[in-house]
Design a protein around this motif. Structure first.
Motif, PDB file in Angstrom:
ATOM      1  N   ALA A 129     -61.881  92.691  97.431  1.00 49.96           N
ATOM      2  CA  ALA A 129     -61.294  91.811  98.442  1.00 49.96           C
ATOM      3  C   ALA A 129     -60.626  90.618  97.763  1.00 49.96           C
ATOM      4  CB  ALA A 129     -62.350  91.341  99.429  1.00 49.96           C
ATOM      5  N   LEU A 130     -59.351  90.433  98.034  1.00 48.91           N
ATOM      6  CA  LEU A 130     -58.573  89.323  97.480  1.00 48.91           C
ATOM      7  C   LEU A 130     -58.223  88.326  98.582  1.00 48.91           C
ATOM      8  CD1 LEU A 130     -56.090  91.569  95.446  1.00 48.91           C
ATOM      9  CD2 LEU A 130     -58.250  90.581  94.643  1.00 48.91           C
ATOM     10  N   THR A 131     -59.088  88.245  99.577  1.00 54.46           N
ATOM     11  CA  THR A 131     -58.791  87.472 100.787  1.00 54.46           C
ATOM     12  C   THR A 131     -59.300  86.025 100.733  1.00 54.46           C
ATOM     13  OG1 THR A 131     -60.790  88.487 101.717  1.00 54.46           O
ATOM     14  CG2 THR A 131     -58.665  89.455 102.323  1.00 54.46           C
ATOM     15  N   GLY A 132     -60.024  85.661  99.671  1.00 54.51           N
ATOM     16  CA  GLY A 132     -60.473  84.272  99.529  1.00 54.51           C
ATOM     17  C   GLY A 132     -61.905  84.053  99.960  1.00 54.51           C
ATOM     18  N   VAL A 133     -62.502  82.983  99.447  1.00 58.72           N
ATOM     19  CA  VAL A 133     -63.920  82.720  99.676  1.00 58.72           C
ATOM     20  C   VAL A 133     -64.231  82.466 101.146  1.00 58.72           C
ATOM     21  CG1 VAL A 133     -63.777  80.212  99.300  1.00 58.72           C
ATOM     22  CG2 VAL A 133     -65.897  81.433  98.743  1.00 58.72           C
ATOM     23  N   ARG A 151     -62.959  88.505  94.939  1.00 65.27           N
ATOM     24  CA  ARG A 151     -62.356  87.598  93.960  1.00 65.27           C
ATOM     25  C   ARG A 151     -62.167  86.232  94.615  1.00 65.27           C
ATOM     26  NH1 ARG A 151     -56.277  87.996  91.651  1.00 65.27           N
ATOM     27  NH2 ARG A 151     -55.892  87.224  93.765  1.00 65.27           N
ATOM     28  N   ILE A 152     -62.632  85.184  93.926  1.00 65.31           N
ATOM     29  CA  ILE A 152     -62.503  83.826  94.461  1.00 65.31           C
ATOM     30  C   ILE A 152     -61.882  82.934  93.398  1.00 65.31           C
ATOM     31  CG2 ILE A 152     -64.531  84.146  95.940  1.00 65.31           C
ATOM     32  CD1 ILE A 152     -66.035  82.248  93.982  1.00 65.31           C
ATOM     33  N   LEU A 153     -61.507  81.736  93.800  1.00 59.31           N
ATOM     34  CA  LEU A 153     -61.001  80.757  92.831  1.00 59.31           C
ATOM     35  C   LEU A 153     -62.085  80.407  91.814  1.00 59.31           C
ATOM     36  CD1 LEU A 153     -59.031  78.258  95.114  1.00 59.31           C
ATOM     37  CD2 LEU A 153     -58.061  79.843  93.452  1.00 59.31           C
ATOM     38  N   ASP A 154     -61.676  80.188  90.611  1.00 65.00           N
ATOM     39  CA  ASP A 154     -62.615  79.839  89.546  1.00 65.00           C
ATOM     40  C   ASP A 154     -62.867  78.333  89.546  1.00 65.00           C
ATOM     41  OD1 ASP A 154     -64.262  79.933  87.378  1.00 65.00           O
ATOM     42  OD2 ASP A 154     -62.684  80.356  85.904  1.00 65.00           O
ATOM     43  N   THR A 155     -63.529  77.853  90.636  1.00 63.14           N
ATOM     44  CA  THR A 155     -63.847  76.424  90.778  1.00 63.14           C
ATOM     45  C   THR A 155     -65.278  76.274  91.275  1.00 63.14           C
ATOM     46  OG1 THR A 155     -63.115  76.292  93.096  1.00 63.14           O
ATOM     47  CG2 THR A 155     -61.442  75.919  91.400  1.00 63.14           C
ATOM     48  N   PRO A 174     -65.142  85.104  90.028  1.00 59.40           N
ATOM     49  CA  PRO A 174     -64.276  83.928  89.883  1.00 59.40           C
ATOM     50  C   PRO A 174     -63.115  84.255  88.939  1.00 59.40           C
ATOM     51  CG  PRO A 174     -66.587  83.349  89.570  1.00 59.40           C
ATOM     52  CD  PRO A 174     -66.498  84.839  89.516  1.00 59.40           C
ATOM     53  N   GLU A 175     -61.909  83.935  89.395  1.00 61.33           N
ATOM     54  CA  GLU A 175     -60.731  84.306  88.608  1.00 61.33           C
ATOM     55  C   GLU A 175     -59.570  83.417  89.020  1.00 61.33           C
ATOM     56  OE1 GLU A 175     -60.039  88.641  87.901  1.00 61.33           O
ATOM     57  OE2 GLU A 175     -58.157  88.237  88.960  1.00 61.33           O
ATOM     58  N   ASP A 176     -58.663  83.213  88.101  1.00 60.47           N
ATOM     59  CA  ASP A 176     -57.455  82.464  88.425  1.00 60.47           C
ATOM     60  C   ASP A 176     -56.464  83.408  89.084  1.00 60.47           C
ATOM     61  OD1 ASP A 176     -55.233  80.918  88.640  1.00 60.47           O
ATOM     62  OD2 ASP A 176     -54.888  80.665  86.484  1.00 60.47           O
ATOM     63  N   VAL A 183     -54.032  90.648  84.726  1.00 62.49           N
ATOM     64  CA  VAL A 183     -55.419  90.216  84.885  1.00 62.49           C
ATOM     65  C   VAL A 183     -56.038  90.896  86.100  1.00 62.49           C
ATOM     66  CG1 VAL A 183     -56.952  88.242  85.294  1.00 62.49           C
ATOM     67  CG2 VAL A 183     -54.983  87.997  83.759  1.00 62.49           C
ATOM     68  N   LEU A 184     -55.293  90.940  87.193  1.00 60.46           N
ATOM     69  CA  LEU A 184     -55.777  91.624  88.396  1.00 60.46           C
ATOM     70  C   LEU A 184     -55.955  93.120  88.122  1.00 60.46           C
ATOM     71  CD1 LEU A 184     -56.511  91.833  91.368  1.00 60.46           C
ATOM     72  CD2 LEU A 184     -54.055  91.841  91.922  1.00 60.46           C
ATOM     73  N   MET A 185     -55.038  93.701  87.382  1.00 60.70           N
ATOM     74  CA  MET A 185     -55.158  95.121  87.054  1.00 60.70           C
ATOM     75  C   MET A 185     -56.404  95.393  86.214  1.00 60.70           C
ATOM     76  SD  MET A 185     -51.203  96.169  86.253  1.00 60.70           S
ATOM     77  CE  MET A 185     -49.896  95.762  87.407  1.00 60.70           C
TER      78      MET A 185
END
Length: 610
Positions: A129-133, A151-155, A174-176, A183-185
């Motif tokens: 899921a790339l939809t955000g936290v 996948r969420i922001l790395d913060t 956590p990923e940019d 990177v996503l691949m």
């Protein structure tokens, strides 16, 4: 003051541009952000009530909505505040590609619909899921049924929000998200992804990278469609369009005080493009900004847009800032193409939208592009300077262009003096200096004269863009030239149409200016006269409105508050009386026999006419 709702890629761009323009603004985000902007930064959720109060306290003139397209509550609150306080909204929207031809993409109206579809497809065991936290809880029913990764922001903030959901943190990555698509691949390959999930986040939300990953592994990409947003007064999709609208708003609601601001001539705009193109041909890239040194020693700064490079040719454009000068090319695109040759000379050609001289008597010979001696000299100076700097000796063919030049020229006297095909490139010092409000009034006189000379026997006077839009909705068949912005100069404009013996005049304004005019104020600028609640109260009293309504009007700080206490109706007595009084003031200025119509517009564009 400008209020920006940001926290997005678009929000950063807005802040960066306002910093360059040295505009005062407040930058609002839901949560704290790491980056700094030049304006005042605030954070926290703003409800409708808080936003409205804040706008009144800070004297907000324009709201820039650069919030995320899925921030539905934010957009709705902004819209309601705009309607209540009559504050225009400038929306910076994302560009959303079409997915009609993408076989791997499936669109959903909601997260609930997406989850139901996943539950129906038993084959999708491993999901990314790339939809955000903020969306993790939407998929709670799948946590124990599928291997779903988020996948969420790395913060730190995103991690803490993920923990609050109760999801297994081993499933959180956590990923940019702005990293390279590779990177996503790598992440897709690492977890063995069988299905990608996203929301329709547009180009700035890196949908291209997500689509690349889906194609690389031949896996479906399921996307929740963006919500339907409210209507905005203005909508832009790029930094260039944003700059154009800010320049236009500076002439109306963002105008500061009575001092008139200087701008730059079309000639200096072309000179900046020539300089940028020459440098780009040497460095093989365009700089973001360019400046031109004027005779006075001052610098004219420009942002460079749409740079194109060939082997021996280049082109780019800038946005013209005419300040408060009455100029049809204000906030328009002014550009130039150059071509290097072996002649050793500088020559000029007319590009698209630049006129050709067809009659004698002007400063330029017949058959030449309408580029006056002043800007030619300025352009040649830029060329000579760059030639010396990089030690080259070549000829340069200069072709200024103005994309809307043919259309804009119709609003000038060019056709009458034998300049055909577009506008003129003018300017001696490079600076446009309007000396007083007389310049604005003279521009109104010129526009009215142009309208008359274009067979417009009915002329529409409005303070600015918003009321003009409302007016055009009512009088949709009239020519563009007939609609003239008059700012706050109602009295002067009516005197001009009387002198020019215009057959019919339609004046359309909002309630604030209408009440000022009804009281006898022919210049409605806020520095000259403010809303008089006592006057409005007396009208309501005289018409026998209930005492509770009269008292509420008496306590009003803004004219638009009256719409809450006396809702709009086509022949509502209070508004009809305001219109009658305002029209009476207009008739005093005009000659006997001239037809004058007065239109009062509500914040929603509804009209009351007399």
């Amino acid at each position: 003051m400008i209020l920006v709702f940001g926290g997005t890629t678009e929000g950063k761009k807005v802040a960066s541009l306002l910093d360059w323009l040295k505009e005062d603004y407040i930058y609002s985000t839901r949560t704290p952000v790491k980056y700094k902007v030049g304006g005042e930064q605030i954070n926290g959720e703003l409800t409708f009530e808080k936003t409205a109060s804040f706008c009144v306290e800070q004297e907000v003139k324009v709201i820039v909505d650069a919030a995320h397209p899925f921030a539905v509550n934010v957009h709705d609150n902004i819209k309601q505040v705009s309607l209540k306080l009559d504050i225009p909204i400038l929306r910076y929207s994302r560009v959303f590609p079409s997915y009609e031809d993408e076989k791997l993409v499936r669109l959903f109206d909601s997260y609930e619909q997406m989850v139901s579809a996943i539950e129906a497809h038993k084959s999708f065991k491993i999901i990314l899921a790339l939809t955000g936290v903020q969306t993790i809880n939407h998929f709670k029913s799948l946590w124990d049924k599928r291997d779903i990764y988020f996948r969420i922001l790395d913060t730190e903030l995103s991690r803490s929000k993920a923990i609050e959901t109760g999801v297994d943190m081993a499933r959180v990555l956590p990923e940019d998200p702005k990293a390279d698509a590779s990177v996503l691949m790598d992440t897709c390959k690492k977890v063995g992804t069988q299905l990608l999930l996203s929301k329709e986040s547009g180009e700035s939300g890196l949908m291209d990278a997500k689509l690349q990953a889906a194609k690389q592994f031949n896996i479906p990409l399921w996307v929740v469609k963006r919500p339907q947003l409210p209507e905005f007064d203005f909508e832009v999709f790029s930094d260039k369009e944003l700059l154009q609208h800010i320049y236009r708003l500076r002439k109306t609601i963002l105008k500061k005080g009575e001092d008139l601001q200087s701008g730059f001539t079309t000639g200096v705009c072309v000179a900046a493009c020539v300089k940028s193109c020459l440098k780009a041909l040497q460095t093989r890239r365009f700089s973001k900004e360019e400046s031109v040194l004027l005779e006075s020693g001052d610098k004219a700064d420009f942002i460079i847009y749409d740079g194109k490079l060939g082997k021996n040719e280049a082109s780019c454009l800038v946005i013209k800032n005419s300040g408060d000068d009455p100029d049809v090319t204000h906030a328009e695109e002014i550009g130039c193409s150059i071509r290097l040759n072996n002649s050793g000379k500088t020559t000029f050609k007319a590009g698209e939208g630049v006129g050709i001289v067809t009659m004698p008597g002007l400063q330029v010979k017949v058959g030449e592009p309408a580029i006056n001696p002043g800007p030619r000299k300025l352009i040649e100076a830029q060329i000579d300077s760059i030639k010396k700097e990089v030690n080259i000796n070549c000829g340069v063919e200069i072709s200024p262009f103005v994309p809307k030049g043919r259309e804009l020229a119709k609003q000038t006297f060019n056709p009458r003096i034998g300049i055909e095909g577009g506008i003129s490139i003018l300017g001696t010092t490079g600076v446009l200096r309007p000396f007083s409000s007389e310049a604005y009034v003279n521009s109104i006189r010129q526009y009215i004269s142009v309208a008359i000379n274009n067979q417009c026997r009915r002329i529409f006077l409005t303070p600015g863009k918003r009321s003009e839009g409302f007016m055009k909705a009512v009088f949709s068949d009239d020519l563009q030239y007939a609609f003239i912005h008059i700012g706050n100069f109602i009295g002067e404009s009516l005197e001009i149409v009387a002198q020019e013996k215009v057959d019919e005049v339609v004046l359309g304004i909002m309630l604030g200016k209408a009440i000022k005019l009804a009281e006898g104020n022919l210049d409605t600028h806020s520095s000259k006269v403010v809303f008089n609640a006592e006057f409005a109260c007396n009208i309501a009293t005289r018409l026998n409105y209930p005492s509770e309504k009269v008292n509420k009007i008496k306590q009003a700080k803004l004219a638009n508050e009256i719409w809450e206490h006396i809702p709009y109706a086509k022949e509502e007595r209070f508004y009809m009386e305001v219109v009658r009084l305002a029209k009476t003031q207009c008739v005093k200025v005009s000659e006997v026999g001239q037809s004058i119509k007065f239109v009062l517009f509500t914040p929603k564009g509804e009209s009351i006419m007399l």
